[in-house]
Write an enzyme that holds these catalytic residues in place. Structure first.
Site, PDB file in Angstrom:
ATOM      1  N   THR A 171       0.857  -1.183   0.000  1.00  0.00           N
ATOM      2  CA  THR A 171       0.000   0.000   0.000  1.00  0.00           C
ATOM      3  C   THR A 171       0.891   1.230   0.000  1.00  0.00           C
ATOM      4  OG1 THR A 171      -0.055   0.073   2.383  1.00  0.00           O
ATOM      5  CG2 THR A 171      -1.806  -1.155   1.325  1.00  0.00           C
TER       6      THR A 171
ATOM      7  N   GLU B  40      -5.935  -3.745  -0.845  1.00  0.00           N
ATOM      8  CA  GLU B  40      -6.341  -4.881  -0.013  1.00  0.00           C
ATOM      9  C   GLU B  40      -7.522  -5.655  -0.591  1.00  0.00           C
ATOM     10  OE1 GLU B  40      -5.614  -1.860   0.957  1.00  0.00           O
ATOM     11  OE2 GLU B  40      -4.732  -1.768   2.953  1.00  0.00           O
TER      12      GLU B  40
ATOM     13  N   LYS C  58     -14.749  17.367  11.071  1.00  0.00           N
ATOM     14  CA  LYS C  58     -15.691  17.351  12.194  1.00  0.00           C
ATOM     15  C   LYS C  58     -15.854  18.777  12.709  1.00  0.00           C
ATOM     16  CE  LYS C  58     -14.212  12.764  13.394  1.00  0.00           C
ATOM     17  NZ  LYS C  58     -12.773  12.716  13.142  1.00  0.00           N
TER      18      LYS C  58
ATOM     19  N   TRP D 257     -20.453  16.175  10.926  1.00  0.00           N
ATOM     20  CA  TRP D 257     -19.506  15.803   9.879  1.00  0.00           C
ATOM     21  C   TRP D 257     -19.781  16.593   8.602  1.00  0.00           C
ATOM     22  CZ3 TRP D 257     -18.864   9.730   9.750  1.00  0.00           C
ATOM     23  CH2 TRP D 257     -18.237   9.327  10.939  1.00  0.00           C
TER      24      TRP D 257
HETATM   25  P1  AMP Z   1      -5.204   2.184  -2.865  1.00  0.00           P
HETATM   26  O1  AMP Z   1      -5.032   0.984  -2.031  1.00  0.00           O
HETATM   27  O2  AMP Z   1      -3.965   3.012  -2.996  1.00  0.00           O
HETATM   28  O3  AMP Z   1      -5.796   1.888  -4.189  1.00  0.00           O
HETATM   29  O4  AMP Z   1      -6.244   3.125  -2.112  1.00  0.00           O
HETATM   30  C1  AMP Z   1      -7.526   2.677  -1.739  1.00  0.00           C
HETATM   31  C2  AMP Z   1      -8.373   3.836  -1.316  1.00  0.00           C
HETATM   32  O5  AMP Z   1      -8.652   4.689  -2.429  1.00  0.00           O
HETATM   33  C3  AMP Z   1      -9.733   3.445  -0.799  1.00  0.00           C
HETATM   34  O6  AMP Z   1      -9.705   3.010   0.535  1.00  0.00           O
HETATM   35  C4  AMP Z   1     -10.503   4.744  -0.972  1.00  0.00           C
HETATM   36  O7  AMP Z   1     -10.254   5.651   0.077  1.00  0.00           O
HETATM   37  C5  AMP Z   1      -9.920   5.308  -2.247  1.00  0.00           C
HETATM   38  N1  AMP Z   1     -10.812   5.001  -3.368  1.00  0.00           N
HETATM   39  C6  AMP Z   1     -10.670   4.030  -4.283  1.00  0.00           C
HETATM   40  N2  AMP Z   1     -11.672   4.084  -5.187  1.00  0.00           N
HETATM   41  C7  AMP Z   1     -12.485   5.097  -4.814  1.00  0.00           C
HETATM   42  C8  AMP Z   1     -13.709   5.647  -5.322  1.00  0.00           C
HETATM   43  N3  AMP Z   1     -14.281   5.198  -6.429  1.00  0.00           N
HETATM   44  N4  AMP Z   1     -14.265   6.681  -4.643  1.00  0.00           N
HETATM   45  C9  AMP Z   1     -13.689   7.170  -3.530  1.00  0.00           C
HETATM   46  N5  AMP Z   1     -12.539   6.711  -3.019  1.00  0.00           N
HETATM   47  C10 AMP Z   1     -11.944   5.683  -3.640  1.00  0.00           C
END
Ligand code: AMP
Length: 582
Positions: free
Chosen positions: A218, A362, A475, A480
């Site tokens: 990540t 993940e 917040k 929120w």
């Molecule tokens: P990553 O593991 O770097 O791909 O990041 C995952 C995170 O990206 C998720 O937990 C979300 O916070 C964000 N994310 C992925 N897709 C979306 C989406 N369509 N809308 C909003 N947030 C997203």
């Protein structure tokens, strides 16, 4: 004797020793046994299928030259076999050794995608946009034995080598000056020379489908990066889901422009999924800027493309300034960050239909896809469904958890943290030899669900709407405010190219929103006009309207192209932003 008919296992690819952590075991003596064959779901099966049944499908790699490079799936299959022979016989890759890739999206990267896991080793895709010290940390943590690198990325890898004691071999592919590798203690190989003359066939081993196949870290916005290890089984099942009509639903008549990097969650599963169905792939290599992307869409005529919203924002600017024939591109998958409704509407006008999706490293990553339900198609409701994060597929179970730990109803209103579970969802992180296989708490609930850190609602018909990352929620006075809602509203103003909203400390309210906007060239709107727009046109509640405003040239981005709000918060805290208070 008891028969372990139903055994639930959480697989932790701990130190590649296939430690199975048994969390529950139900055995029944008198059960009827299934009469089905137990064929392991292996990546080698996807490769064999793709390179025979879909042998004439193609991977086209953009080269920046008039003619791109083309290779059929059959050729990729043969070259993957040669690569596996070379890795085994020349580099001594054995068992679950990790083989890193520091590569753009191209045919050779696809070959590594299949060769490494199929022979039983573990593919470790390296994010080439990470800072040097994070790359070093990740390569050492995974203990990569070899790294396959594109020639153009040697300047990035070479200075790291003295800090990478486990890396014994570097394999270089494609153009680029080799000179910086001259003093390397690791052995340096040329990809093409290495695989030349080796057999086109490899007896892929019959592995356990739960064995580690690939790993990806990540982006590590807080603390050290965390390793997610995909199994053959999880990749196989995820690929089938990607191919479903309610997901991407592509066929061998399609060509997918894979802009999402192969180091970002396996390019969202596309290389594996396309080999199952014969979808052609168009790979941009290092030509990720809006102009070459527009050029390759016009000349290669892909029918599908996948990338994060910032890529599409850039492409939209390019297509608006210099219109091209992009009519082939009828389906665009946008995910990785929230897709602003204004962006979706703009692409609709160009004839490109955006399909919004949510996922994480993940979650392999497919978590939700925003295909509208049948009853909404063609009605005013359709767009409202399309801008949600989407619907959960059958393989992903979801629940929302409130701050007190109680699970919330799917009523479209109750907002809580999203938790998910399923066969392609991580149940642990790769932590090294001494760590506990399963770590409840931080990212996993006590009963094994992944706590996503995303906050939102779920409608009764299973559509997810995210309002924020848990850490990005504002917040204010006990209520929120959704930063995503404010960003989407701002980006629907014609003068705004990008907008990011973060929480900043406030004496009276605890936190208040800071609006950071990137204005389009020649924009006339000022902050007051934007605030009025939010209040009067978008009808944002008065108490949610930002009073702190700033402009920047571009919003800082993470290594995978998402808004980097942590940088904005730091810049504000350190007084680096010129903030206007209305
Ligand atoms: P990553 O593991 O770097 O791909 O990041 C995952 C995170 O990206 C998720 O937990 C979300 O916070 C964000 N994310 C992925 N897709 C979306 C989406 N369509 N809308 C909003 N947030 C997203």
């Amino acid at each position: 004797m008891t028969h372990p008919l139903v055994t639930y296992r959480v697989v932790c690819a701990q130190n590649q020793r296939n430690l199975y952590h048994r969390v529950g075991n139900v055995a029944r003596e008198d059960s009827v046994l299934s009469t089905m064959q137990d064929v392991p779901l292996l990546i080698s099966r996807i490769l064999t299928h793709g390179s025979t049944v879909h042998g004439s499908s193609r991977v086209t790699t953009w080269t920046g030259e008039p003619e791109p490079h083309r290779r059929t799936f059959a050729e990729i299959g043969a070259r993957a076999a040669r690569l596996a022979h070379a890795l085994r016989d020349e580099l001594g890759v054995r068992g679950d050794d990790r083989v890193g890739t520091l590569m753009w999206n191209n045919a050779e990267h696809v070959e590594a995608y299949f060769a490494v896991p199929s022979m039983g080793a573990v593919l470790h895709t390296l994010n080439l946009r990470l800072p040097a010290e994070q790359l070093v940390w990740i390569i050492n943590h995974a203990a990569d034995k070899a790294v396959i690198v594109n020639g153009s990325l040697i300047p990035l890898l070479a200075p790291l080598l003295p800090h990478l004691p486990t890396v014994e071999h570097i394999v270089v592919s494609g153009p680029g000056d080799r000179a910086p590798l001259a003093g390397a203690t690791a052995r340096v190989h040329e990809y093409e020379e290495l695989i030349a003359g080796r057999p086109d066939h490899y007896d892929w081993p019959e592995l356990d489908e739960r064995q580690a196949a690939a790993m990806c870290y990540t982006s590590g916005t807080t603390g050290d990066p965390k390793g997610v290890v995909y199994s053959h089984r999880s990749v196989y099942l995820h690929s089938m889901q990607v191919n479903m009509a309610q997901s991407m639903g592509l066929t061998d008549q399609d060509t997918s422009l894979v802009v999402v990097p192969q180091f970002h969650v396996n390019a969202w599963g596309l290389p594996h999924a396309t080999f199952m169905t014969g979808v052609n792939m168009l790979m941009p290599d290092r030509f990720l800027q809006p102009a070459p992307l527009a050029g390759m869409i016009e000349s290669e005529r892909p029918t599908h493309a996948a990338a994060v919203p910032t890529i599409w924002q850039g492409l939209l600017g390019e297509l608006t300034a210099r219109p091209r024939d992009v009519s082939s591109l009828t389906q665009v998958t946008i995910g990785g960050a929230a897709c602003p409704p204004s962006l979706m509407a703009a692409f609709d006008k160009l004839g490109m239909r955006v399909c919004h999706a949510w996922g994480m490293t993940e979650t392999s990553p497919l978590g939700t896809v925003a295909r509208p339900p049948a009853h909404a198609v063609g009605t005013d409701e359709e767009f409202r469904y399309r801008v949600t994060q989407g619907r959960f597929p059958a393989g992903v179970e979801a629940r929302l958890t409130g701050p007190d730990g109680a699970h919330l109803p799917w009523d479209g209103e109750s907002a809580g943290e999203l938790e998910v579970r399923g066969a392609w969802i991580a149940g642990a992180y790769y932590n090294g030899p001494d760590a506990e296989p399963l770590r409840p708490g931080d990212k996993f609930s006590a009963d094994g669900w992944l706590k996503t850190g995303d906050v939102g609602t779920i409608s009764p018909d299973g559509y997810l709407t995210l309002t924020d990352r848990a850490k990005d929620v504002i917040k204010s006075g006990g209520e929120w405010i959704s930063s995503v809602e404010l960003e989407n509203a701002l980006m629907s103003h014609p003068d705004v190219a990008e907008a990011a909203v973060v929480a900043v400390p406030d004496d009276k309210w605890g936190e208040r929103p800071l609006a950071t906007v990137v204005l389009r060239p020649g924009a006339s709107a000022d902050f007051q006009a934007l605030r009025t727009f939010l209040a009067e046109e978008v009808r944002i509640a008065r108490w949610q309207l930002p009073e702190r405003w700033t402009t920047v040239e571009s919003v800082p981005k993470t290594s995978v192209g998402k808004f980097d709000k942590k940088v904005l918060r730091r810049q504000y805290a350190e007084g680096e932003l010129e903030v206007t208070r209305l």
